[in-house]
Motif scaffolding. Structure first.
Motif, PDB file in Angstrom:
ATOM      1  N   LYS A  48       3.889 -14.366  32.074  1.00 51.04           N
ATOM      2  CA  LYS A  48       3.910 -15.197  30.981  1.00 51.04           C
ATOM      3  C   LYS A  48       4.144 -16.863  31.220  1.00 51.04           C
ATOM      4  CE  LYS A  48       5.714 -13.027  27.551  1.00 51.04           C
ATOM      5  NZ  LYS A  48       5.963 -12.886  25.964  1.00 51.04           N
ATOM      6  N   ASP A  59       2.862  -7.052  25.260  1.00 45.78           N
ATOM      7  CA  ASP A  59       3.986  -7.832  25.778  1.00 45.78           C
ATOM      8  C   ASP A  59       5.114  -7.119  26.306  1.00 45.78           C
ATOM      9  OD1 ASP A  59       5.713  -9.886  26.080  1.00 45.78           O
ATOM     10  OD2 ASP A  59       5.784 -10.755  24.059  1.00 45.78           O
ATOM     11  N   VAL A 106       2.954  -9.890  30.957  1.00 48.97           N
ATOM     12  CA  VAL A 106       1.736  -9.363  30.104  1.00 48.97           C
ATOM     13  C   VAL A 106       1.206  -8.137  30.933  1.00 48.97           C
ATOM     14  CG1 VAL A 106      -0.371  -9.370  28.674  1.00 48.97           C
ATOM     15  CG2 VAL A 106       1.621 -11.417  28.670  1.00 48.97           C
ATOM     16  N   ASP A 130       0.464  -7.739  19.820  1.00 46.51           N
ATOM     17  CA  ASP A 130       0.670  -8.906  19.126  1.00 46.51           C
ATOM     18  C   ASP A 130      -0.586  -9.570  18.900  1.00 46.51           C
ATOM     19  OD1 ASP A 130       2.799  -8.525  21.478  1.00 46.51           O
ATOM     20  OD2 ASP A 130       3.986  -9.587  19.928  1.00 46.51           O
ATOM     21  N   LEU A 175      -0.740 -13.578  22.603  1.00 47.26           N
ATOM     22  CA  LEU A 175       0.223 -13.465  23.904  1.00 47.26           C
ATOM     23  C   LEU A 175      -0.348 -14.826  24.628  1.00 47.26           C
ATOM     24  CD1 LEU A 175       0.680  -9.931  24.464  1.00 47.26           C
ATOM     25  CD2 LEU A 175       2.278 -11.546  24.035  1.00 47.26           C
TER      26      LEU A 175
END
Length: 360
Positions: A360, A282, A287, A243, A246
């Motif tokens: 996260k 992700d 993570v 991504d 994150l």
């Protein structure tokens, strides 16, 4: 039920540079907003009282889901919370807002959410600069260590050869000078390595201070510094992310020291022209970060002891880089303080991959 002594709360709120507020949950309206609101959010209090949802339009697009999660948590829990998010004001000015919430219940029913909101943009930007400087300092120290290690080691080796040369026998002054050069080379290599080890050791003694940070941005900044130094380090560095952004709750300064230390270890145990790869992915609520190399790997008999302090698994690097046997133990401690876990796969003469998983 209402706020105890609401007049006092309002009196303090009217004088404060922070925003005091009371939100009526059942009617979805603000029953009180302190005057500091207009200078911070740059819209009128009357507009927000007429339509509380207009506040959501000011939230930074990347933080909207985060704000919704925070609101739901605040409604469901019976305790105070602190949240941070960004808003975008006039002229696209970005501000960081920290909100402390206090839910007020009656007969298990949420009636009001009172709280204080403050503009922490200046402190936040200062922290960003400090963390970036600190991360680059650690990376620079590793690169400088490598850049100086080899030439100083070669000088020391050449001097050692001269000291054993019979042609210099009896030339006391020359031999003293050569011995001095050799000792200075060895001392300075040790000094640089001790400095790096000291910096990393001290990091574990300071309390973890977690904030919402973009891991992709922070790690890309670290690996980018190594990529700029590829020619000097004689290694290839790659960075891969699933991504563009994150976010996770981390102590960025300490967590980037973990990444730095793992990369440094890979440099130690990877041959010239080898490849060191850092990736981030992700996985929903967590993570996954990995640091891999195609170096000499870790012998199977040493692997069970790798995360122990003063471990028997401590080894010199390929070019004689020393190890105190503390680095991996401290890495594990810092990761666990982030409520994460660390593990590795390694095959001798093939390479190693270290994995870090944090919520996260």
């Amino acid at each position: 039920m209402s706020l105890p002594n609401p007049e006092l709360f309002i009196q303090i709120g009217n004088q404060s540079r922070d925003i005091f507020f009371v939100f009526d949950y059942n009617h979805n309206v603000f029953s009180y907003i302190g005057p500091a609101f207009e200078s911070i959010f740059e819209i009128s209090i009357d507009k927000v009282k007429e339509n509380s949802l207009c506040l959501f339009n000011l939230v930074h697009e990347e933080d909207k889901d985060h704000v919704l999660d925070c609101f739901n948590e605040c409604v469901e829990d019976r305790i105070s919370h602190k949240y941070e998010f960004r808003i975008v004001c006039n002229n696209d000015l970005e501000k960081y807002i920290r909100v402390t919430t206090y839910p007020l219940f009656s007969n298990d029913q949420l009636l009001q959410i009172s709280g204080i909101a403050e503009d922490v943009s200046v402190a936040k930007h200062n922290n960003f600069h400090i963390e970036k400087i600190n991360a680059r300092k650690n990376t620079a120290l590793e690169i400088v260590s490598h850049d100086l290690k080899e030439p100083l080691a070669m000088i020391s080796l050449a001097v050692s050869d001269l000291l054993q040369n019979s042609m210099l026998s009896g030339q006391t002054r020359v031999l003293k000078s050569l011995t001095f050069i050799k000792e200075m080379c060895e001392r300075n290599v040790l000094l640089i390595r001790n400095l790096i080890n000291h910096e990393f050791l001290k990091s574990s003694e300071v309390e973890i201070r977690k904030e919402r940070s973009d891991l992709v941005h922070d790690i890309r900044d670290v690996i980018g510094f190594y990529q700029h130094a590829e020619l000097n380090l004689f290694r290839n560095f790659e960075f891969i992310s699933s991504d563009e952004q994150l976010y996770a709750m981390i102590d960025s300064m300490k967590f980037m020291q973990v990444i730095n230390n793992l990369i440094s270890n890979s440099i130690k145990f990877t041959e010239v022209n080898g490849t060191i790869k850092v990736s981030i992915r992700d996985k929903g609520s967590v993570v996954l970060i990995s640091v891999s190399d195609n170096g000499i790997g870790i012998p199977a008999h040493l692997q069970p002891y790798l995360f122990e302090r003063f471990s028997i698994a401590m080894r010199e690097g390929l070019h004689g880089e020393d190890s105190w046997g503390l680095g991996m133990a401290i890495i594990k401690t810092i990761v666990e303080l982030h409520e994460g876990k660390i593990w590795f796969d390694s095959i001798e003469h093939v390479g190693s991959t270290f994995y870090i998983e944090i919520p996260k």
